[in-house]
Design a protein around this motif. Structure first.
Motif, PDB file in Angstrom:
ATOM      1  N   ALA A  60      16.898  31.635  11.098  1.00 13.43           N
ATOM      2  CA  ALA A  60      16.943  31.941   9.673  1.00 13.43           C
ATOM      3  C   ALA A  60      16.136  33.191   9.353  1.00 13.43           C
ATOM      4  O   ALA A  60      16.573  34.050   8.575  1.00 13.43           O
ATOM      5  CB  ALA A  60      16.420  30.754   8.868  1.00 13.43           C
ATOM      6  N   ALA A  61      14.960  33.318   9.962  1.00  8.81           N
ATOM      7  CA  ALA A  61      14.129  34.499   9.728  1.00  8.81           C
ATOM      8  C   ALA A  61      14.816  35.761  10.235  1.00  8.81           C
ATOM      9  O   ALA A  61      14.733  36.828   9.613  1.00  8.81           O
ATOM     10  CB  ALA A  61      12.772  34.325  10.397  1.00  8.81           C
ATOM     11  N   ALA A  62      15.526  35.657  11.359  1.00  8.11           N
ATOM     12  CA  ALA A  62      16.272  36.808  11.874  1.00  8.11           C
ATOM     13  C   ALA A  62      17.386  37.191  10.910  1.00  8.11           C
ATOM     14  O   ALA A  62      17.638  38.389  10.664  1.00  8.11           O
ATOM     15  CB  ALA A  62      16.845  36.487  13.250  1.00  8.11           C
ATOM     16  N   GLU A  63      18.072  36.195  10.341  1.00  8.85           N
ATOM     17  CA  GLU A  63      19.140  36.508   9.391  1.00  8.85           C
ATOM     18  C   GLU A  63      18.575  37.106   8.105  1.00  8.85           C
ATOM     19  O   GLU A  63      19.244  37.896   7.441  1.00  8.85           O
ATOM     20  CB  GLU A  63      19.977  35.266   9.086  1.00  8.85           C
ATOM     21  CG  GLU A  63      21.267  35.619   8.377  1.00  8.85           C
ATOM     22  CD  GLU A  63      22.230  34.450   8.234  1.00  8.85           C
ATOM     23  OE1 GLU A  63      23.358  34.688   7.784  1.00  8.85           O
ATOM     24  OE2 GLU A  63      21.842  33.309   8.556  1.00  8.85           O
ATOM     25  N   SER A  86      16.502  28.254   2.039  1.00 13.58           N
ATOM     26  CA  SER A  86      17.592  28.831   1.237  1.00 13.58           C
ATOM     27  C   SER A  86      18.903  28.854   2.007  1.00 13.58           C
ATOM     28  O   SER A  86      19.968  28.550   1.443  1.00 13.58           O
ATOM     29  CB  SER A  86      17.212  30.235   0.754  1.00 13.58           C
ATOM     30  OG  SER A  86      16.943  31.108   1.827  1.00 13.58           O
ATOM     31  N   ILE A  87      18.851  29.182   3.289  1.00 10.40           N
ATOM     32  CA  ILE A  87      20.071  29.179   4.098  1.00 10.40           C
ATOM     33  C   ILE A  87      20.587  27.753   4.272  1.00 10.40           C
ATOM     34  O   ILE A  87      21.797  27.498   4.188  1.00 10.40           O
ATOM     35  CB  ILE A  87      19.808  29.848   5.455  1.00 10.40           C
ATOM     36  CG1 ILE A  87      19.569  31.349   5.254  1.00 10.40           C
ATOM     37  CG2 ILE A  87      20.977  29.626   6.419  1.00 10.40           C
ATOM     38  CD1 ILE A  87      19.120  32.081   6.500  1.00 10.40           C
ATOM     39  N   ALA A  88      19.670  26.810   4.495  1.00 11.45           N
ATOM     40  CA  ALA A  88      20.074  25.411   4.643  1.00 11.45           C
ATOM     41  C   ALA A  88      20.689  24.879   3.359  1.00 11.45           C
ATOM     42  O   ALA A  88      21.663  24.112   3.388  1.00 11.45           O
ATOM     43  CB  ALA A  88      18.882  24.561   5.054  1.00 11.45           C
ATOM     44  N   ARG A 103      27.248  44.506  16.854  1.00 11.52           N
ATOM     45  CA  ARG A 103      26.389  43.420  17.330  1.00 11.52           C
ATOM     46  C   ARG A 103      25.485  43.076  16.166  1.00 11.52           C
ATOM     47  O   ARG A 103      24.730  43.917  15.684  1.00 11.52           O
ATOM     48  CB  ARG A 103      25.585  43.845  18.559  1.00 11.52           C
ATOM     49  CG  ARG A 103      24.637  42.762  19.066  1.00 11.52           C
ATOM     50  CD  ARG A 103      24.223  43.014  20.500  1.00 11.52           C
ATOM     51  NE  ARG A 103      25.380  42.866  21.379  1.00 11.52           N
ATOM     52  CZ  ARG A 103      25.341  43.109  22.684  1.00 11.52           C
ATOM     53  NH1 ARG A 103      24.224  43.542  23.249  1.00 11.52           N
ATOM     54  NH2 ARG A 103      26.424  42.937  23.436  1.00 11.52           N
ATOM     55  N   ALA A 104      25.594  41.856  15.687  1.00 14.53           N
ATOM     56  CA  ALA A 104      24.923  41.489  14.449  1.00 14.53           C
ATOM     57  C   ALA A 104      24.439  40.048  14.511  1.00 14.53           C
ATOM     58  O   ALA A 104      24.894  39.251  15.343  1.00 14.53           O
ATOM     59  CB  ALA A 104      25.875  41.672  13.264  1.00 14.53           C
ATOM     60  N   ILE A 105      23.512  39.710  13.631  1.00 14.56           N
ATOM     61  CA  ILE A 105      22.965  38.353  13.572  1.00 14.56           C
ATOM     62  C   ILE A 105      24.046  37.382  13.076  1.00 14.56           C
ATOM     63  O   ILE A 105      24.711  37.626  12.064  1.00 14.56           O
ATOM     64  CB  ILE A 105      21.749  38.305  12.635  1.00 14.56           C
ATOM     65  CG1 ILE A 105      20.602  39.177  13.181  1.00 14.56           C
ATOM     66  CG2 ILE A 105      21.268  36.872  12.447  1.00 14.56           C
ATOM     67  CD1 ILE A 105      19.981  38.675  14.464  1.00 14.56           C
ATOM     68  N   SER A 106      24.201  36.299  13.783  1.00 19.42           N
ATOM     69  CA  SER A 106      25.140  35.254  13.373  1.00 19.42           C
ATOM     70  C   SER A 106      24.537  34.438  12.231  1.00 19.42           C
ATOM     71  O   SER A 106      23.345  34.544  11.930  1.00 19.42           O
ATOM     72  CB  SER A 106      25.468  34.345  14.556  1.00 19.42           C
ATOM     73  OG  SER A 106      24.279  33.718  15.032  1.00 19.42           O
ATOM     74  N   HIS A 107      25.362  33.613  11.609  1.00 19.25           N
ATOM     75  CA  HIS A 107      24.887  32.799  10.490  1.00 19.25           C
ATOM     76  C   HIS A 107      24.034  31.649  11.009  1.00 19.25           C
ATOM     77  O   HIS A 107      24.407  30.951  11.961  1.00 19.25           O
ATOM     78  CB  HIS A 107      26.064  32.274   9.686  1.00 19.25           C
ATOM     79  CG  HIS A 107      25.661  31.645   8.386  1.00 19.25           C
ATOM     80  ND1 HIS A 107      24.717  32.190   7.546  1.00 19.25           N
ATOM     81  CD2 HIS A 107      26.061  30.496   7.777  1.00 19.25           C
ATOM     82  CE1 HIS A 107      24.561  31.420   6.490  1.00 19.25           C
ATOM     83  NE2 HIS A 107      25.373  30.382   6.608  1.00 19.25           N
ATOM     84  N   ALA A 108      22.877  31.442  10.364  1.00 26.18           N
ATOM     85  CA  ALA A 108      21.902  30.468  10.864  1.00 26.18           C
ATOM     86  C   ALA A 108      22.233  29.026  10.516  1.00 26.18           C
ATOM     87  O   ALA A 108      21.689  28.107  11.144  1.00 26.18           O
ATOM     88  CB  ALA A 108      20.503  30.818  10.343  1.00 26.18           C
ATOM     89  N   ALA A 109      23.083  28.796   9.536  1.00 27.53           N
ATOM     90  CA  ALA A 109      23.444  27.419   9.176  1.00 27.53           C
ATOM     91  C   ALA A 109      24.553  26.938  10.113  1.00 27.53           C
ATOM     92  O   ALA A 109      25.666  27.465  10.086  1.00 27.53           O
ATOM     93  CB  ALA A 109      23.898  27.345   7.730  1.00 27.53           C
TER      94      ALA A 109
END
Length: 467
Positions: free
Chosen positions: A77-80, A48-50, A433-439
């Protein structure tokens, strides 16, 4: 046989009606299981992110840019997909998201129900219906006088959010399950005529695209956050009369501006109507029909503003007897079989949720995908477009990806295990401090140029220029 990540991505790409040649420009790494689940949650996250990232890259190419590579790692992606879990403000964990009495309870007939009481009016409504105190023991005792199905129905009649635990077989036989069975993962429909509207060349895929984001909690806000990551001017519009969950506002507010309008007030209604006149995209997650009564239905906006992209988010879909029913990720998981299936995989009786609000997060990226796909189609053939996404349809897609033997025993990733995906940024709430975007896009890297801010921080107006 399990669906591979590229097969899952291809299904989403086909639903969006986009050029299959674009799939040559994506690279997916990693494999399931990456989260403790018997479902391919990692594959759902990655695909979905891809899909949203590849759609952004394709739109940039349509606007005159070169083809670029889109890479998504499954662990990232799983972390996001669990970004709210890893959020830190001033190095402190975010406050608990769940109300003390939210969760699963056994009723008098031996069946389970799940209560969602995070909003005060839902909490107070459940307590009034049960006639009990605000503690788990009192609720458990009161529910012994109820049949689970009867309590689910009574709660729905009172506008509350409760779901009875069902198996997949029970959901598939349920009238709502049958109504959704033939639908695609999301729908994209042309709802009006309008001239072609190609976007001019730009430095970023969505530069100059104006998005009104009328959503709360996770799914819709994640969609808006994703559009902002690719350059859209996203204006979050919330009501001062509606409750919010601050950690989610912080996490999903990156890249957005935020205003508040009371749409039941003449001035607020007029301001939103004015903003729509200059918007490209209108995303809403209100109770089904809620905005229709205020004059903001899809057909109405398509008639008034030809070329609009209207996005509707719902819990249980737009067809079937539950089309108007309120719901959240945890409840849809319970009602549609996921909690039962995960409990069976774990060898336990008590309902077991997925290790992420996976329906919410996946639906958010499908909102972004559907929105960008509609912009593609608007540029090529014109028209106004309606994108429909629901948590229940997203759940059916996750089911189709298959089950993972012994995946439930996978280690649950801690904050220390996702350090390589965290980024530091300022906000209106303190350092984040947050998760960056995986794409990862090779030519137009995803980034948020605006910090998270408190609800209502900004004026209800469009920017005059894009960053």
């Amino acid at each position: 046989m399990n669906t591979s990540p590229i097969q899952a991505l291809t299904e989403l790409w086909q639903a969006a009606g986009l050029d299959p040649a674009a799939l040559d420009h994506v690279r997916l790494t990693g494999h399931d299981p990456v989260l403790p689940s018997s479902f391919a949650v990692g594959t759902a996250a990655q695909a979905s992110i891809a899909a949203a990232g590849l759609a952004a890259a394709s739109l940039w190419q349509q606007r005159g840019g070169a083809w670029q590579q889109v890479a998504v790692d499954m662990r990232h992606a799983a972390a996001e997909f669990r970004s709210e879990r890893y959020l830190r403000v001033d190095d402190a964990p975010a406050p608990e998201l769940w109300d003390a009495i939210a969760g699963a309870y056994r009723c008098g007939d031996g069946r389970w129900v799940r209560l969602h009481t995070n909003f005060p009016h839902h909490r107070d409504g459940v307590l009034a219906l049960l006639g009990c105190a605000h503690d788990r023991a009192s609720i458990a005792a009161a529910l012994q006088d109820w049949n689970a199905q009867a309590f689910e129905d009574a709660a729905a009649e009172h506008g509350l959010v409760v779901a009875m635990l069902r198996s997949f077989d029970e959901w598939d036989a349920h009238p709502q399950g049958r109504a959704l069975a033939g639908l695609p993962v999301f729908t994209l429909e042309k709802i009006g005529d309008a001239p072609r509207k190609p976007l001019p060349p730009s430095a970023r895929p969505l530069s100059g695209v104006r998005v009104l984001d009328l959503t709360r909690i996770i799914a819709g806000p994640v969609g808006g956050r994703t559009l902002a990551a690719h350059g859209a001017d996203v204006l979050l519009v919330t009501s001062p009369k509606l409750p919010s969950i601050v950690p989610l506002v912080i996490d999903t507010g990156r890249g957005k501006r935020s205003c508040q309008l009371d749409l039941t007030d003449a001035a607020g209604h007029a301001t939103l109507a004015h903003l729509i006149g200059d918007a490209d995209v209108f995303v809403q997650g209100y109770h089904p029909g809620g905005l229709d009564r205020l004059g903001f239905a899809p057909a109405t906006l398509a008639e008034r503003h030809p070329g609009i992209v209207y996005v509707s988010l719902s819990a249980y879909g737009h067809v079937g007897p539950w089309a108007g029913r309120r719901g959240f990720d945890s409840l849809v998981q319970t009602a549609s079989g996921f909690n039962h299936a995960e409990a069976q995989a774990a060898g336990q009786d008590e309902p077991l949720p997925l290790p992420a609000q996976a329906l919410d997060h996946a639906a958010g990226y499908l909102i972004a995908l559907g929105t960008i796909a509609a912009l593609h189609h608007r540029a090529r053939e014109g028209g106004s477009w309606h994108v429909r996404v629901s948590l229940a349809q997203t759940g059916l897609w996750l089911r189709r990806l298959g089950r993972i033997d012994r995946g439930i025993a996978t280690a649950d990733p801690t904050l220390a295990m996702v350090q390589d995906f965290l980024e530091d940024c300022p906000s209106g709430f303190g350092p984040l401090r947050a998760i960056s975007h995986a794409a990862q896009l090779s030519e137009t890297p995803a980034r948020w140029t605006l910090p998270s801010v408190a609800l209502g921080h900004d004026h209800a107006e469009w920017l005059t220029h894009q960053c």
